[in-house]
Design a protein around this motif. Structure first.
Motif, PDB file in Angstrom:
ATOM      1  N   GLY A  54      20.235  48.352  -9.881  1.00 31.53           N
ATOM      2  CA  GLY A  54      21.641  48.338  -9.463  1.00 31.53           C
ATOM      3  C   GLY A  54      22.479  47.465 -10.385  1.00 31.53           C
ATOM      4  O   GLY A  54      23.503  46.916  -9.988  1.00 31.53           O
ATOM      5  N   GLY A  55      22.039  47.355 -11.636  1.00 33.34           N
ATOM      6  CA  GLY A  55      22.721  46.486 -12.591  1.00 33.34           C
ATOM      7  C   GLY A  55      23.943  47.094 -13.254  1.00 33.34           C
ATOM      8  O   GLY A  55      24.584  46.448 -14.077  1.00 33.34           O
ATOM      9  N   GLY A  56      24.243  48.363 -12.910  1.00 34.59           N
ATOM     10  CA  GLY A  56      25.466  48.937 -13.461  1.00 34.59           C
ATOM     11  C   GLY A  56      25.248  50.096 -14.415  1.00 34.59           C
ATOM     12  O   GLY A  56      26.130  50.429 -15.203  1.00 34.59           O
ATOM     13  N   ASP A  75      20.702  40.811 -15.464  1.00 34.72           N
ATOM     14  CA  ASP A  75      20.789  41.428 -14.131  1.00 34.72           C
ATOM     15  C   ASP A  75      21.862  42.501 -14.094  1.00 34.72           C
ATOM     16  O   ASP A  75      21.754  43.479 -13.370  1.00 34.72           O
ATOM     17  CB  ASP A  75      21.156  40.373 -13.071  1.00 34.72           C
ATOM     18  CG  ASP A  75      20.127  39.276 -13.043  1.00 34.72           C
ATOM     19  OD1 ASP A  75      18.983  39.572 -13.402  1.00 34.72           O
ATOM     20  OD2 ASP A  75      20.483  38.136 -12.685  1.00 34.72           O
ATOM     21  N   LYS A  76      22.927  42.256 -14.846  1.00 25.65           N
ATOM     22  CA  LYS A  76      24.081  43.176 -14.851  1.00 25.65           C
ATOM     23  C   LYS A  76      24.391  43.575 -16.293  1.00 25.65           C
ATOM     24  O   LYS A  76      24.160  42.782 -17.216  1.00 25.65           O
ATOM     25  CB  LYS A  76      25.324  42.467 -14.285  1.00 25.65           C
ATOM     26  CG  LYS A  76      25.144  41.919 -12.872  1.00 25.65           C
ATOM     27  CD  LYS A  76      25.437  42.973 -11.833  1.00 25.65           C
ATOM     28  CE  LYS A  76      25.146  42.471 -10.442  1.00 25.65           C
ATOM     29  NZ  LYS A  76      24.332  43.356  -9.636  1.00 25.65           N
ATOM     30  N   VAL A  77      24.941  44.759 -16.427  1.00 24.93           N
ATOM     31  CA  VAL A  77      25.328  45.225 -17.764  1.00 24.93           C
ATOM     32  C   VAL A  77      26.411  44.307 -18.340  1.00 24.93           C
ATOM     33  O   VAL A  77      27.392  43.991 -17.653  1.00 24.93           O
ATOM     34  CB  VAL A  77      25.896  46.661 -17.676  1.00 24.93           C
ATOM     35  CG1 VAL A  77      26.508  47.077 -19.006  1.00 24.93           C
ATOM     36  CG2 VAL A  77      24.823  47.648 -17.254  1.00 24.93           C
ATOM     37  N   ASP A 112      31.515  45.353 -25.469  1.00 27.09           N
ATOM     38  CA  ASP A 112      31.391  44.694 -24.163  1.00 27.09           C
ATOM     39  C   ASP A 112      31.827  45.641 -23.055  1.00 27.09           C
ATOM     40  O   ASP A 112      32.870  46.296 -23.169  1.00 27.09           O
ATOM     41  CB  ASP A 112      32.268  43.430 -24.119  1.00 27.09           C
ATOM     42  CG  ASP A 112      31.746  42.352 -25.070  1.00 27.09           C
ATOM     43  OD1 ASP A 112      30.550  42.416 -25.410  1.00 27.09           O
ATOM     44  OD2 ASP A 112      32.538  41.481 -25.469  1.00 27.09           O
ATOM     45  N   CYS A 113      31.044  45.720 -22.005  1.00 33.60           N
ATOM     46  CA  CYS A 113      31.415  46.559 -20.857  1.00 33.60           C
ATOM     47  C   CYS A 113      30.586  46.116 -19.656  1.00 33.60           C
ATOM     48  O   CYS A 113      29.621  45.351 -19.805  1.00 33.60           O
ATOM     49  CB  CYS A 113      31.170  48.039 -21.156  1.00 33.60           C
ATOM     50  SG  CYS A 113      29.439  48.440 -21.391  1.00 33.60           S
ATOM     51  N   GLN A 114      30.978  46.567 -18.474  1.00 36.72           N
ATOM     52  CA  GLN A 114      30.263  46.139 -17.250  1.00 36.72           C
ATOM     53  C   GLN A 114      29.591  47.315 -16.521  1.00 36.72           C
ATOM     54  O   GLN A 114      28.975  47.115 -15.469  1.00 36.72           O
ATOM     55  CB  GLN A 114      31.232  45.430 -16.295  1.00 36.72           C
ATOM     56  CG  GLN A 114      31.690  44.054 -16.773  1.00 36.72           C
ATOM     57  CD  GLN A 114      32.782  44.123 -17.826  1.00 36.72           C
ATOM     58  OE1 GLN A 114      33.732  44.888 -17.691  1.00 36.72           O
ATOM     59  NE2 GLN A 114      32.642  43.351 -18.889  1.00 36.72           N
TER      60      GLN A 114
END
Ligand code: NAP
Length: 326
Positions: free
Chosen positions: A141-143, A225-227, A244-246
């Motif tokens: 669920g990190g994106g 953990d997250k993008v 860079d992005c989320q």
């Protein structure tokens, strides 16, 4: 195996379409047998429960006002089917023979099965790029997601910079959809021309929040953990850079799970099962019905798959009754 021991109806597949078909068939006293499939080594490929097993939160399935965890929802579907005496085998069907009646179905292990009617609900797999950290961040669920319509409106993506891989209609549609929530959407395409239809392309060109990054492929997705970004390579200059992005969305097509049906059922040129009538779930073989993404390259939603599963069970029930199998 004698004809008498043949199942009335066998369902192949265990996503929303398969379980809904089983629930309806069971409640119609057809005592369905479901081949739910086997967990595969790579969860990105196939799990019993279908694509929802790869989704973290489902917010667009009616009836769950607070959203629902995808795997938990599939477990509920399964339990509901079991409550009405559905029998389940955790095996893959690897071969079918629809040229004789009753039909014969061969699993990867265990006894073959005979059936008077079959509902195919084996789904379609989203295609993934296969980048090193892609599956880790998708499953945690990190994106990382392969379905913008399913996941794009989640809070983790709102107001964020997002990336969409692909250059077809899905990439255009999904980037346009994401632009409603995101601060910026970058569409990464491997060529200098889009595959998408002109209208969909124009919608993207006209959208100030969407930027297309041409001639570029993904090298990896970054983040613990997250993008936090994507590593990209320009295929013309070979230059690498970090964007860079989320959030990262794959929109590079789907592959229907129909390999085991080759030569048995009519498939379209993209290998989806051809339905012979848009209002029913009948296939090119009488007594074989299809439901969900395996026969639907257009909508591909849990709720539309469940609706088709319901239709397939009703179609099968009526067909069996007309043939005197009750
Ligand atoms: P698609 O048309 O097959 O497009 C897939 C895109 O992903 C292509 O641009 C392809 O690049 C790219 N791609 C494939 N593999 C890749 C890889 N390994 N690395 C990088 N890029 C890759 O799939 P789709 O967009 O999902 O559409 C499927 C069908 O549904 C189409 O018939 C489409 O028209 C239809 N559809 C319609 C709508 C609508 O009308 N509202 C919406 C969505 C989909 P290349 O171009 O270089 O091959």
């Amino acid at each position: 195996m004698s004809e008498d021991s043949a199942e009335k109806v066998v369902v192949i597949g265990s996503g929303p379409a398969g379980w809904t078909a089983a629930i309806y068939a069971a409640r119609a006293n057809l005592s369905p047998l479901v081949f739910e499939g086997r967990p595969k080594q790579s969860p990105s490929l196939e799990l019993p429960g279908g694509q929802l097993m790869l989704t973290t939160e489902v917010e667009n399935y009616p009836g769950f006002s607070e959203g629902v965890d995808g795997p938990a929802m599939m477990l509920e579907f399964r339990k509901q089917a079991e409550r009405f005496d559905t029998r389940i085998r955790t095996e893959d069907i690897v071969k079918v023979d629809f040229s004789q009646r009753p039909f014969s179905l061969t699993p990867d292990e265990g006894e073959p099965s005979k059936a008077h009617a079959v509902i195919v609900a084996t789904g379609a797999m989203a295609n993934w790029l296969g980048l090193p950290n892609e599956q880790r961040l998708a499953q945690s669920g990190g994106g990382v997601s392969a379905c913008a319509i399913c996941d794009g409106a989640l809070p983790i993506f709102r107001g964020k910079v997002l990336v969409v891989f692909g250059g077809g209609d899905s990439a255009m549609e999904e980037s346009t959809y994401l632009s409603k929530f995101a601060s910026k959407v970058h569409v990464i395409h491997r060529r200098d021309q889009l595959r998408a239809s002109k209208t969909m392309q124009q919608r993207v060109f006209d959208n100030p929040k969407i930027e297309i990054v041409w001639d570029t492929v993904g090298v990896d997705i970054l983040g613990d953990d997250k993008v936090t970004g994507v590593r990209l390579r320009n295929v013309k200059t070979d230059e690498e850079r970090t964007l860079d992005c989320q959030g990262v969305f794959m929109a590079i097509g789907h592959t229907p799970n129909t390999a085991f049906l080759e030569g048995q059922l009519e498939l379209d040129k993209k290998k989806y099962i051809k339905l012979t009538d848009p209002f029913h779930t009948c296939t090119s073989v009488e007594g074989v019905f299809a439901a969900g993404d395996v026969a639907d390259s257009v909508y591909r939603q849990a709720v539309t798959a469940a609706g088709m599963g319901c239709k397939a069970a009703i179609d099968a029930e009526r067909w069996l009754a007309a043939k005197g199998v009750e």
